[in-house]
Design a protein around this motif. Structure first.
Motif, PDB file in Angstrom:
ATOM      1  N   SER A   1       0.820  -1.209   0.000  1.00 35.04           N
ATOM      2  CA  SER A   1       0.000   0.000   0.000  1.00 35.04           C
ATOM      3  C   SER A   1       0.857   1.264   0.000  1.00 35.04           C
ATOM      4  CB  SER A   1      -0.911   0.018   1.231  1.00 35.04           C
ATOM      5  OG  SER A   1      -1.570   1.260   1.352  1.00 35.04           O
ATOM      6  N   GLU A   2       0.449   2.231  -0.819  1.00 32.97           N
ATOM      7  CA  GLU A   2       1.133   3.523  -0.871  1.00 32.97           C
ATOM      8  C   GLU A   2       0.767   4.413   0.317  1.00 32.97           C
ATOM      9  OE1 GLU A   2       0.218   5.237  -4.636  1.00 32.97           O
ATOM     10  OE2 GLU A   2       1.453   3.818  -5.779  1.00 32.97           O
ATOM     11  N   LEU A   3      -0.155   3.957   1.148  1.00 34.16           N
ATOM     12  CA  LEU A   3      -0.551   4.740   2.315  1.00 34.16           C
ATOM     13  C   LEU A   3       0.386   4.548   3.503  1.00 34.16           C
ATOM     14  CD1 LEU A   3      -4.415   4.170   2.282  1.00 34.16           C
ATOM     15  CD2 LEU A   3      -3.214   6.299   1.737  1.00 34.16           C
ATOM     16  N   VAL A   4       1.191   3.492   3.499  1.00 30.06           N
ATOM     17  CA  VAL A   4       2.012   3.180   4.671  1.00 30.06           C
ATOM     18  C   VAL A   4       2.970   4.316   5.001  1.00 30.06           C
ATOM     19  CG1 VAL A   4       3.695   1.600   5.666  1.00 30.06           C
ATOM     20  CG2 VAL A   4       1.832   0.694   4.280  1.00 30.06           C
ATOM     21  N   ALA A   5       3.726   4.768   4.024  1.00 25.75           N
ATOM     22  CA  ALA A   5       4.736   5.804   4.281  1.00 25.75           C
ATOM     23  C   ALA A   5       4.106   7.113   4.754  1.00 25.75           C
ATOM     24  CB  ALA A   5       5.596   6.030   3.039  1.00 25.75           C
ATOM     25  N   PRO A   6       3.029   7.617   4.103  1.00 22.39           N
ATOM     26  CA  PRO A   6       2.403   8.842   4.618  1.00 22.39           C
ATOM     27  C   PRO A   6       1.861   8.693   6.042  1.00 22.39           C
ATOM     28  CG  PRO A   6       1.699   8.435   2.368  1.00 22.39           C
ATOM     29  CD  PRO A   6       2.438   7.214   2.807  1.00 22.39           C
ATOM     30  N   VAL A   7       1.210   7.563   6.333  1.00 22.75           N
ATOM     31  CA  VAL A   7       0.676   7.361   7.683  1.00 22.75           C
ATOM     32  C   VAL A   7       1.812   7.297   8.704  1.00 22.75           C
ATOM     33  CG1 VAL A   7      -0.534   5.723   9.187  1.00 22.75           C
ATOM     34  CG2 VAL A   7      -1.495   6.305   6.949  1.00 22.75           C
ATOM     35  N   ASN A   8       2.904   6.631   8.350  1.00 22.80           N
ATOM     36  CA  ASN A   8       4.051   6.595   9.253  1.00 22.80           C
ATOM     37  C   ASN A   8       4.586   7.994   9.526  1.00 22.80           C
ATOM     38  OD1 ASN A   8       4.067   3.849   9.649  1.00 22.80           O
ATOM     39  ND2 ASN A   8       5.629   3.428   8.096  1.00 22.80           N
ATOM     40  N   ALA A   9       4.638   8.814   8.486  1.00 23.59           N
ATOM     41  CA  ALA A   9       5.121  10.186   8.655  1.00 23.59           C
ATOM     42  C   ALA A   9       4.195  10.965   9.587  1.00 23.59           C
ATOM     43  CB  ALA A   9       5.234  10.877   7.301  1.00 23.59           C
ATOM     44  N   ALA A  10       2.886  10.761   9.456  1.00 24.57           N
ATOM     45  CA  ALA A  10       1.933  11.454  10.316  1.00 24.57           C
ATOM     46  C   ALA A  10       2.054  10.984  11.762  1.00 24.57           C
ATOM     47  CB  ALA A  10       0.511  11.242   9.806  1.00 24.57           C
ATOM     48  N   ILE A  11       2.237   9.681  11.971  1.00 27.34           N
ATOM     49  CA  ILE A  11       2.419   9.157  13.330  1.00 27.34           C
ATOM     50  C   ILE A  11       3.658   9.783  13.964  1.00 27.34           C
ATOM     51  CG2 ILE A  11       2.978   7.103  14.680  1.00 27.34           C
ATOM     52  CD1 ILE A  11       1.278   5.482  12.699  1.00 27.34           C
ATOM     53  N   ALA A  12       4.746   9.858  13.198  1.00 24.66           N
ATOM     54  CA  ALA A  12       5.980  10.442  13.712  1.00 24.66           C
ATOM     55  C   ALA A  12       5.772  11.903  14.096  1.00 24.66           C
ATOM     56  CB  ALA A  12       7.092  10.321  12.671  1.00 24.66           C
ATOM     57  N   ALA A  13       5.060  12.646  13.250  1.00 23.32           N
ATOM     58  CA  ALA A  13       4.798  14.056  13.544  1.00 23.32           C
ATOM     59  C   ALA A  13       3.941  14.206  14.793  1.00 23.32           C
ATOM     60  CB  ALA A  13       4.111  14.715  12.349  1.00 23.32           C
ATOM     61  N   MET A  14       2.964  13.309  14.976  1.00 19.13           N
ATOM     62  CA  MET A  14       2.092  13.373  16.137  1.00 19.13           C
ATOM     63  C   MET A  14       2.836  13.028  17.418  1.00 19.13           C
ATOM     64  SD  MET A  14      -1.217  11.716  14.228  1.00 19.13           S
ATOM     65  CE  MET A  14      -2.196  11.376  15.689  1.00 19.13           C
ATOM     66  N   LYS A  15       3.827  12.182  17.335  1.00 14.05           N
ATOM     67  CA  LYS A  15       4.674  11.914  18.497  1.00 14.05           C
ATOM     68  C   LYS A  15       5.543  13.126  18.807  1.00 14.05           C
ATOM     69  CE  LYS A  15       4.888   6.908  17.923  1.00 14.05           C
ATOM     70  NZ  LYS A  15       5.728   5.743  17.589  1.00 14.05           N
ATOM     71  N   ALA A  16       6.067  13.748  17.750  1.00 17.70           N
ATOM     72  CA  ALA A  16       6.993  14.863  17.929  1.00 17.70           C
ATOM     73  C   ALA A  16       6.324  16.071  18.567  1.00 17.70           C
ATOM     74  CB  ALA A  16       7.604  15.257  16.586  1.00 17.70           C
ATOM     75  N   ASP A  17       5.061  16.334  18.200  1.00 14.32           N
ATOM     76  CA  ASP A  17       4.416  17.559  18.695  1.00 14.32           C
ATOM     77  C   ASP A  17       3.527  17.330  19.914  1.00 14.32           C
ATOM     78  OD1 ASP A  17       2.010  16.492  17.756  1.00 14.32           O
ATOM     79  OD2 ASP A  17       1.985  17.721  15.940  1.00 14.32           O
ATOM     80  N   GLY A  18       3.530  16.107  20.458  1.00 15.95           N
ATOM     81  CA  GLY A  18       2.789  15.833  21.680  1.00 15.95           C
ATOM     82  C   GLY A  18       1.362  15.381  21.499  1.00 15.95           C
ATOM     83  N   THR A  19       0.909  15.216  20.244  1.00 14.88           N
ATOM     84  CA  THR A  19      -0.481  14.809  20.013  1.00 14.88           C
ATOM     85  C   THR A  19      -0.760  13.417  20.561  1.00 14.88           C
ATOM     86  OG1 THR A  19      -0.605  16.181  18.019  1.00 14.88           O
ATOM     87  CG2 THR A  19      -2.245  14.435  18.249  1.00 14.88           C
ATOM     88  N   ILE A  20       0.160  12.482  20.352  1.00 21.03           N
ATOM     89  CA  ILE A  20      -0.022  11.120  20.869  1.00 21.03           C
ATOM     90  C   ILE A  20      -0.134  11.149  22.394  1.00 21.03           C
ATOM     91  CG2 ILE A  20       1.055   8.849  21.134  1.00 21.03           C
ATOM     92  CD1 ILE A  20       0.002   9.200  18.360  1.00 21.03           C
ATOM     93  N   GLU A  21       0.730  11.911  23.028  1.00 20.12           N
ATOM     94  CA  GLU A  21       0.680  12.014  24.486  1.00 20.12           C
ATOM     95  C   GLU A  21      -0.649  12.592  24.956  1.00 20.12           C
ATOM     96  OE1 GLU A  21       3.189  14.108  28.169  1.00 20.12           O
ATOM     97  OE2 GLU A  21       3.929  14.211  26.098  1.00 20.12           O
ATOM     98  N   THR A  22      -1.164  13.581  24.238  1.00 22.03           N
ATOM     99  CA  THR A  22      -2.453  14.173  24.589  1.00 22.03           C
ATOM    100  C   THR A  22      -3.578  13.154  24.461  1.00 22.03           C
ATOM    101  OG1 THR A  22      -1.737  16.373  23.906  1.00 22.03           O
ATOM    102  CG2 THR A  22      -4.106  15.984  23.994  1.00 22.03           C
TER     103      THR A  22
END
Length: 265
Positions: free
Chosen positions: A231-252
């Motif tokens: 799937s071509e969606l894997v890389a974009p979703v991974n990038a979004a997960i990484a960004a959400m970890k970086a900016d505290g969204t996952i923690e929230t």
């Protein structure tokens, strides 16, 4: 309090991805529709709110945020756990989410995102349970029954970490959904259900003392979203997960669903 700290420690330990600089670095998927399938049976990750009838949970919030950052529209659909991995593998759906443990044998059928959460297995029992207190004493309690969905991490943990390694052991009672195993526990049809700490905490908080967690963790597991192979969606979703970890969204999200939210309130 100790359990809450353990949950947070397990979740915060999952800083495993290279951190994206900011949301503007993410791919733009041009508003395309992405069909995401779930089971709605694994609180607080995804479930139907008994008050509003709405589909809610950690994974819904996370997926909606991913869609916003990548500019795609989510269409949610539902299927049973036992059909989900094969259905995604067959391209019936583009993403699957239901607290799916990343396992090597599953990677033969589907692609996984990078982990978005790490969890540990615990024993969920009735609030007045006193006949056993951990996996060892449960194994020695020969009349004890465990409820599980076939093919899930709790099933294999019960078989290989607590019991004798026999997948046909009559002490394991099989159910179609995780919610059904908990209902069987409440009614006394089984004596223990294995669950990750996140879902277990949700059920305990909602039980008004009717349920509790006993014993220590029985091993950790990483959760990921699943995709059809290639799937071509894997890389974009991974990038979004990484960004959400970086900016505290996952923690929230972790704080919202694992500390602040009370099932049924």
């Amino acid at each position: 309090m100790l359990f809450r700290r353990a949950v947070l420690a397990g979740l915060s330990a999952l800083a495993l991805l290279p951190l994206a600089a900011n949301a503007t670095d993410l791919p733009d998927l041009g508003g395309k529709t992405v069909v995401v399938v779930t089971e709605n049976a694994y609180p607080p990750l995804q479930f139907v709110d008994p008050k509003s009838g709405q589909q809610i949970g950690w994974e819904y919030d996370a997926m909606n945020e991913i869609a916003k950052r990548l500019n795609f529209t989510v269409e949610y659909q539902n299927t049973s756990w036992d059909a989900m991995i094969q259905a995604v593998s067959d391209n019936q759906f583009q993403i699957g989410m239901t607290g799916i443990t990343i396992k090597e044998d599953r990677k033969e059928k589907v692609d996984f995102s990078e982990p978005y959460m790490r969890s540990e297995q615990f024993m969920l029992v009735r609030g007045d349970e006193s006949r056993f207190t951990d996996g060892k004493s449960f194994a020695e309690f020969e009349d004890g029954l465990v409820g599980a969905q076939p093919g899930t991490t709790p099933f294999y943990t019960a078989v290989y970490e607590i019991l004798d390694g026999n997948e046909q052991n009559p002490r394991i009672k099989l159910f179609e959904t995780f919610g059904a195993t908990v209902q069987a526990l409440k009614t006394g049809d089984v004596d223990v259900v294995l669950t990750d700490g996140t879902a277990g905490k949700g059920y305990v908080d909602a039980s008004n003392g009717g349920l509790k967690l006993v014993g220590g963790p029985l091993g950790s597991e990483d959760f990921g979203f699943i995709f059809p192979k290639g799937s071509e969606l894997v890389a974009p979703v991974n990038a979004a997960i990484a960004a959400m970890k970086a900016d505290g969204t996952i923690e929230t999200l972790n704080k919202k669903w694992f500390l602040d939210y009370k099932m049924g309130e």
